[in-house]
Design a protein around this motif. Structure first.
Motif, PDB file in Angstrom:
ATOM      1  N   UNK A 116       0.907  -1.157   0.000  1.00  0.00           N
ATOM      2  CA  UNK A 116       0.000   0.000   0.000  1.00  0.00           C
ATOM      3  C   UNK A 116       0.937   1.195   0.000  1.00  0.00           C
ATOM      4  N   UNK A 117       0.738   2.094  -0.896  1.00  0.00           N
ATOM      5  CA  UNK A 117       1.657   3.215  -1.008  1.00  0.00           C
ATOM      6  C   UNK A 117       3.028   2.793  -1.500  1.00  0.00           C
ATOM      7  N   UNK A 118       3.084   1.652  -2.176  1.00  0.00           N
ATOM      8  CA  UNK A 118       4.336   1.190  -2.768  1.00  0.00           C
ATOM      9  C   UNK A 118       5.250   0.426  -1.831  1.00  0.00           C
ATOM     10  N   UNK A 119       4.851   0.213  -0.575  1.00  0.00           N
ATOM     11  CA  UNK A 119       5.735  -0.462   0.383  1.00  0.00           C
ATOM     12  C   UNK A 119       5.048  -1.710   0.945  1.00  0.00           C
ATOM     13  N   UNK A 120       5.590  -2.902   0.645  1.00  0.00           N
ATOM     14  CA  UNK A 120       5.059  -4.093   1.297  1.00  0.00           C
ATOM     15  C   UNK A 120       5.601  -4.166   2.728  1.00  0.00           C
ATOM     16  N   UNK A 121       4.809  -4.688   3.632  1.00  0.00           N
ATOM     17  CA  UNK A 121       5.229  -4.838   5.028  1.00  0.00           C
ATOM     18  C   UNK A 121       5.056  -6.313   5.395  1.00  0.00           C
ATOM     19  N   UNK A 122       6.111  -6.940   5.846  1.00  0.00           N
ATOM     20  CA  UNK A 122       6.051  -8.309   6.341  1.00  0.00           C
ATOM     21  C   UNK A 122       6.247  -8.271   7.850  1.00  0.00           C
ATOM     22  N   UNK A 123       5.400  -8.997   8.578  1.00  0.00           N
ATOM     23  CA  UNK A 123       5.425  -9.000  10.040  1.00  0.00           C
ATOM     24  C   UNK A 123       5.538 -10.447  10.506  1.00  0.00           C
ATOM     25  N   UNK A 124       6.475 -10.706  11.427  1.00  0.00           N
ATOM     26  CA  UNK A 124       6.723 -12.050  11.923  1.00  0.00           C
ATOM     27  C   UNK A 124       6.707 -12.051  13.445  1.00  0.00           C
ATOM     28  N   UNK A 125       6.086 -13.069  14.035  1.00  0.00           N
ATOM     29  CA  UNK A 125       6.060 -13.222  15.495  1.00  0.00           C
ATOM     30  C   UNK A 125       6.125 -14.697  15.817  1.00  0.00           C
ATOM     31  N   UNK A 126       6.854 -15.028  16.875  1.00  0.00           N
ATOM     32  CA  UNK A 126       6.838 -16.398  17.370  1.00  0.00           C
ATOM     33  C   UNK A 126       6.904 -16.375  18.881  1.00  0.00           C
ATOM     34  N   UNK A 127       6.414 -17.460  19.468  1.00  0.00           N
ATOM     35  CA  UNK A 127       6.287 -17.539  20.921  1.00  0.00           C
ATOM     36  C   UNK A 127       7.610 -17.779  21.626  1.00  0.00           C
ATOM     37  N   UNK A 128       8.614 -18.216  20.923  1.00  0.00           N
ATOM     38  CA  UNK A 128       9.925 -18.532  21.501  1.00  0.00           C
ATOM     39  C   UNK A 128      10.648 -19.449  20.540  1.00  0.00           C
ATOM     40  N   UNK A 129      11.743 -20.073  20.987  1.00  0.00           N
ATOM     41  CA  UNK A 129      12.451 -20.983  20.094  1.00  0.00           C
ATOM     42  C   UNK A 129      11.619 -22.233  19.800  1.00  0.00           C
ATOM     43  N   UNK A 130      11.700 -22.749  18.568  1.00  0.00           N
ATOM     44  CA  UNK A 130      10.956 -23.972  18.258  1.00  0.00           C
ATOM     45  C   UNK A 130      11.566 -25.179  18.970  1.00  0.00           C
ATOM     46  N   UNK A 131      10.760 -26.226  19.173  1.00  0.00           N
ATOM     47  CA  UNK A 131      11.320 -27.445  19.773  1.00  0.00           C
ATOM     48  C   UNK A 131      12.499 -27.962  18.945  1.00  0.00           C
ATOM     49  N   UNK A 132      13.500 -28.483  19.620  1.00  0.00           N
ATOM     50  CA  UNK A 132      14.739 -28.908  18.960  1.00  0.00           C
ATOM     51  C   UNK A 132      14.508 -30.010  17.934  1.00  0.00           C
ATOM     52  N   UNK A 133      13.542 -30.885  18.164  1.00  0.00           N
ATOM     53  CA  UNK A 133      13.330 -32.028  17.272  1.00  0.00           C
ATOM     54  C   UNK A 133      12.263 -31.769  16.216  1.00  0.00           C
ATOM     55  N   UNK A 134      11.921 -30.520  15.977  1.00  0.00           N
ATOM     56  CA  UNK A 134      10.852 -30.170  15.040  1.00  0.00           C
ATOM     57  C   UNK A 134      11.387 -30.005  13.627  1.00  0.00           C
ATOM     58  N   UNK A 135      10.735 -30.635  12.663  1.00  0.00           N
ATOM     59  CA  UNK A 135      11.011 -30.346  11.252  1.00  0.00           C
ATOM     60  C   UNK A 135      10.239 -29.085  10.929  1.00  0.00           C
ATOM     61  N   UNK A 136      10.956 -28.026  10.614  1.00  0.00           N
ATOM     62  CA  UNK A 136      10.364 -26.714  10.418  1.00  0.00           C
ATOM     63  C   UNK A 136      10.634 -26.235   8.998  1.00  0.00           C
ATOM     64  N   UNK A 137       9.708 -26.501   8.067  1.00  0.00           N
ATOM     65  CA  UNK A 137       9.912 -26.051   6.692  1.00  0.00           C
ATOM     66  C   UNK A 137       9.785 -24.534   6.582  1.00  0.00           C
ATOM     67  N   UNK A 138      10.398 -24.001   5.552  1.00  0.00           N
ATOM     68  CA  UNK A 138      10.254 -22.591   5.230  1.00  0.00           C
ATOM     69  C   UNK A 138       8.774 -22.281   4.996  1.00  0.00           C
ATOM     70  N   UNK A 139       8.352 -21.064   5.276  1.00  0.00           N
ATOM     71  CA  UNK A 139       6.946 -20.730   5.089  1.00  0.00           C
ATOM     72  C   UNK A 139       6.560 -20.642   3.622  1.00  0.00           C
ATOM     73  N   UNK A 140       7.512 -20.581   2.723  1.00  0.00           N
ATOM     74  CA  UNK A 140       7.212 -20.700   1.302  1.00  0.00           C
ATOM     75  C   UNK A 140       6.609 -19.476   0.640  1.00  0.00           C
TER      76      UNK A 140
END
Length: 148
Positions: A116-140
């Protein structure tokens, strides 16, 4: 913990505050697995101009005792259609509400907002570090490149 909205004709809530989220027992308790919701047509309103804003949201979480029922999530997200808030408030607010109510082991949300107005805004939030044994794919979701 029976879903209240599933199987019912349910109107779109008028606001995120009015929207009820249903949670059901995790069918695989004790397992580390990722649940992903991709929401490519999320809409809200600019709080300054009241013009529509559009985003592609990706919500990833690792369940603990419960999972969110998808119809209630769809209605909750749809309730933002007439809600005026900045991109940051929408994205972080959705993540925080899900994390507070559902109490997953871990949650992250990516808000990929269209320009909007020529500027995209990306916002990211997470609750903390992911579990160590988690397969975490890129959001794509690629960063916005316009026509180039």
């Amino acid at each position: 913990m029976t879903p209240k909205l599933l199987g019912q004709t349910t109107p779109l809530p008028q606001s995120p505050q009015e929207a009820a989220l249903d949670y059901v027992p995790n069918p695989r308790p004790g397992r580390t697995y990722l649940v992903r919701f991709a929401v490519p047509e999320f809409t809200s309103l600019c709080p300054v101009t009241a013009q529509p804003d559009f985003a592609h949201l990706v919500i990833d979480y690792v369940p603990d005792a419960t999972i969110v029922e998808s119809k209630s999530l769809k209605l909750f997200l749809g309730s933002f259609r007439n809600h005026a808030a900045f991109h940051e408030d929408c994205t972080v607010g959705i993540g925080e509400r899900l994390f507070t109510e559902m109490a997953p082991r871990w949650l992250r949300i990516g808000g990929y907002w269209y320009p909007r107005g020529g500027i995209p805004i990306d916002v990211f939030w997470q609750s903390g570090p992911p579990p160590a044994d988690l397969w975490l794919p890129d959001q794509g979701v690629a960063g916005y490149r316009g026509r180039g």
